[in-house]
Design a protein around this motif. Structure first.
Motif, PDB file in Angstrom:
ATOM      1  N   UNK A 184      15.183   4.305 -64.989  1.00 35.88           N
ATOM      2  CA  UNK A 184      16.374   3.492 -64.819  1.00 35.88           C
ATOM      3  C   UNK A 184      17.818   4.460 -64.459  1.00 35.88           C
ATOM      4  N   UNK A 185      18.671   3.772 -63.552  1.00 36.70           N
ATOM      5  CA  UNK A 185      19.782   4.700 -63.416  1.00 36.70           C
ATOM      6  C   UNK A 185      20.483   4.975 -64.718  1.00 36.70           C
ATOM      7  N   UNK A 186      20.888   3.901 -65.500  1.00 36.31           N
ATOM      8  CA  UNK A 186      21.280   3.988 -66.877  1.00 36.31           C
ATOM      9  C   UNK A 186      20.758   4.977 -67.840  1.00 36.31           C
ATOM     10  N   UNK A 187      19.550   5.445 -67.337  1.00 37.41           N
ATOM     11  CA  UNK A 187      18.748   6.342 -68.381  1.00 37.41           C
ATOM     12  C   UNK A 187      19.349   7.988 -68.281  1.00 37.41           C
ATOM     13  N   UNK A 188      20.245   8.177 -67.319  1.00 35.98           N
ATOM     14  CA  UNK A 188      20.871   9.558 -67.030  1.00 35.98           C
ATOM     15  C   UNK A 188      21.396   9.984 -68.328  1.00 35.98           C
ATOM     16  N   UNK A 189      21.316  11.011 -68.827  1.00 41.72           N
ATOM     17  CA  UNK A 189      22.161  11.601 -70.004  1.00 41.72           C
ATOM     18  C   UNK A 189      22.324  12.983 -69.608  1.00 41.72           C
ATOM     19  N   UNK A 190      22.772  13.620 -70.845  1.00 41.28           N
ATOM     20  CA  UNK A 190      23.215  15.133 -70.655  1.00 41.28           C
ATOM     21  C   UNK A 190      22.341  15.813 -71.807  1.00 41.28           C
ATOM     22  N   UNK A 191      21.781  16.783 -71.666  1.00 40.56           N
ATOM     23  CA  UNK A 191      21.392  17.789 -72.952  1.00 40.56           C
ATOM     24  C   UNK A 191      21.077  19.068 -72.297  1.00 40.56           C
ATOM     25  N   UNK A 192      21.028  19.882 -73.016  1.00 39.54           N
ATOM     26  CA  UNK A 192      20.624  21.378 -72.508  1.00 39.54           C
ATOM     27  C   UNK A 192      18.960  21.456 -72.647  1.00 39.54           C
ATOM     28  N   UNK A 193      18.474  21.918 -71.458  1.00 40.84           N
ATOM     29  CA  UNK A 193      17.144  22.015 -71.307  1.00 40.84           C
ATOM     30  C   UNK A 193      16.589  23.136 -72.198  1.00 40.84           C
ATOM     31  N   UNK A 194      15.602  23.146 -72.645  1.00 40.45           N
ATOM     32  CA  UNK A 194      14.961  24.032 -73.723  1.00 40.45           C
ATOM     33  C   UNK A 194      14.159  25.112 -72.898  1.00 40.45           C
ATOM     34  N   UNK A 195      13.651  26.294 -73.556  1.00 41.42           N
ATOM     35  CA  UNK A 195      12.987  27.158 -72.835  1.00 41.42           C
ATOM     36  C   UNK A 195      11.817  27.062 -71.781  1.00 41.42           C
ATOM     37  N   UNK A 196      10.964  25.815 -72.460  1.00 41.72           N
ATOM     38  CA  UNK A 196       9.941  25.409 -71.910  1.00 41.72           C
ATOM     39  C   UNK A 196       9.987  24.169 -70.962  1.00 41.72           C
ATOM     40  N   UNK A 197      11.223  23.779 -70.656  1.00 46.08           N
ATOM     41  CA  UNK A 197      11.527  22.723 -69.840  1.00 46.08           C
ATOM     42  C   UNK A 197      11.171  23.152 -68.465  1.00 46.08           C
ATOM     43  N   UNK A 198      10.673  22.121 -67.455  1.00 41.85           N
ATOM     44  CA  UNK A 198      10.691  22.495 -66.130  1.00 41.85           C
ATOM     45  C   UNK A 198      11.435  21.046 -65.511  1.00 41.85           C
ATOM     46  N   UNK A 199      12.220  21.318 -64.583  1.00 41.74           N
ATOM     47  CA  UNK A 199      12.884  20.298 -63.910  1.00 41.74           C
ATOM     48  C   UNK A 199      11.952  19.499 -63.061  1.00 41.74           C
ATOM     49  N   UNK A 200      12.036  18.335 -63.000  1.00 39.93           N
ATOM     50  CA  UNK A 200      11.254  17.427 -61.999  1.00 39.93           C
ATOM     51  C   UNK A 200      11.644  17.719 -60.596  1.00 39.93           C
ATOM     52  N   UNK A 201      10.807  17.588 -59.545  1.00 42.70           N
ATOM     53  CA  UNK A 201      11.349  17.712 -58.113  1.00 42.70           C
ATOM     54  C   UNK A 201      12.405  16.831 -57.726  1.00 42.70           C
ATOM     55  N   UNK A 202      11.985  15.498 -58.210  1.00 42.99           N
ATOM     56  CA  UNK A 202      12.916  14.363 -57.895  1.00 42.99           C
ATOM     57  C   UNK A 202      12.820  13.450 -58.939  1.00 42.99           C
ATOM     58  N   UNK A 203      13.825  12.575 -59.075  1.00 42.62           N
ATOM     59  CA  UNK A 203      13.844  11.572 -59.852  1.00 42.62           C
ATOM     60  C   UNK A 203      14.099  10.147 -59.026  1.00 42.62           C
ATOM     61  N   UNK A 204      13.430   9.337 -59.285  1.00 40.59           N
ATOM     62  CA  UNK A 204      13.694   7.909 -58.615  1.00 40.59           C
ATOM     63  C   UNK A 204      14.170   6.633 -59.301  1.00 40.59           C
ATOM     64  N   UNK A 205      15.220   6.093 -59.226  1.00 36.02           N
ATOM     65  CA  UNK A 205      15.609   5.045 -60.044  1.00 36.02           C
ATOM     66  C   UNK A 205      15.854   4.049 -59.079  1.00 36.02           C
ATOM     67  N   UNK A 206      16.536   2.602 -59.703  1.00 35.26           N
ATOM     68  CA  UNK A 206      16.511   1.438 -58.814  1.00 35.26           C
ATOM     69  C   UNK A 206      17.754   1.786 -57.916  1.00 35.26           C
TER      70      UNK A 206
END
Length: 207
Positions: A184-206
């Motif tokens: 959901x669009x309201x689920x966007x937050x802020x945090x620092x990515x960890x060393x093993x995190x991989x960004x998603x290619x795309x995020x789809x919300x309503x």
């Protein structure tokens, strides 16, 4: 919300020591975010949730229709739990269009997810994590396209899950699948990515 190709995380900095203050604060911050996001989902009005789910389903369908025919033949999806967007009407439409659907399966702690063939409407059972999976588990290769549920996500498309790390381990293996986060669009937050995190290619919300 869309983005550029996947961004590897933690490429410059080394992982913090397990007991450093920074590492502890990072874990606490994610725990706080998880608690807040879970509470917000529990408070979401069912009718409003259904409206948002339908909008997300339409956006995912539009994305899928934009793929070339070969790339759209198989798709890894998810069974909704804990208030995640419910896209089952979309799954039924994709199955009718001839898309081979697969659901993730937890096979052991601290391992990557396996995937099993799924046809909407077939008998389901609960796996070791309490998630619905087909009663007849027909293992398939990990699909090249995955819909990934997000408890939260950042502007850089890093995913916040429930802390089990199953998707993180699944995305470690090369070649990595193309990943579409669902939230959901309201689920966007802020945090620092960890060393093993991989960004998603795309995020789809309503939105």
């Amino acid at each position: 919300m869309t983005g550029e190709p996947r961004i590897p995380c933690g490429h410059a900095a080394q992982p913090a020591p397990a007991h450093s203050n920074d590492a502890i604060a990072h874990i606490a911050d994610k725990a706080s975010l998880r608690a807040s996001l879970k509470a917000a989902r529990r408070a979401l009005d069912p009718a409003e949730k259904a409206r948002r789910d339908a909008l997300i389903g339409a956006r995912v369908l539009a994305w899928w229709r934009g793929l070339d025919a070969a790339g759209a033949r198989a798709l890894g999806v998810y069974w909704p739990l804990r208030g995640e967007p419910d896209l089952q009407p979309l799954y039924l439409e994709l199955a009718r269009a001839g898309v081979a659907l697969a659901l993730p399966l937890v096979v052991a702690p601290d391992t990557a997810l396996a995937f099993v063939e799924w046809v909407p409407g077939e008998a389901m059972v609960s796996d070791r994590m309490g998630v619905a999976v087909p009663a007849g588990q027909r293992l398939v290769e990990r699909p090249a396209l995955l819909l990934v549920p997000c408890l939260g996500f950042t502007a850089e498309r890093y995913r916040l899950g429930y802390g089990g790390g199953y998707y993180d381990r699944t995305l470690e293996a090369l070649p990595r699948p193309y990943t579409v986060g669902v939230a959901y669009a309201a689920d966007q937050v802020a945090f620092a990515g960890g060393p093993h995190d991989v960004a998603l290619d795309r995020v789809l919300t309503e939105a």
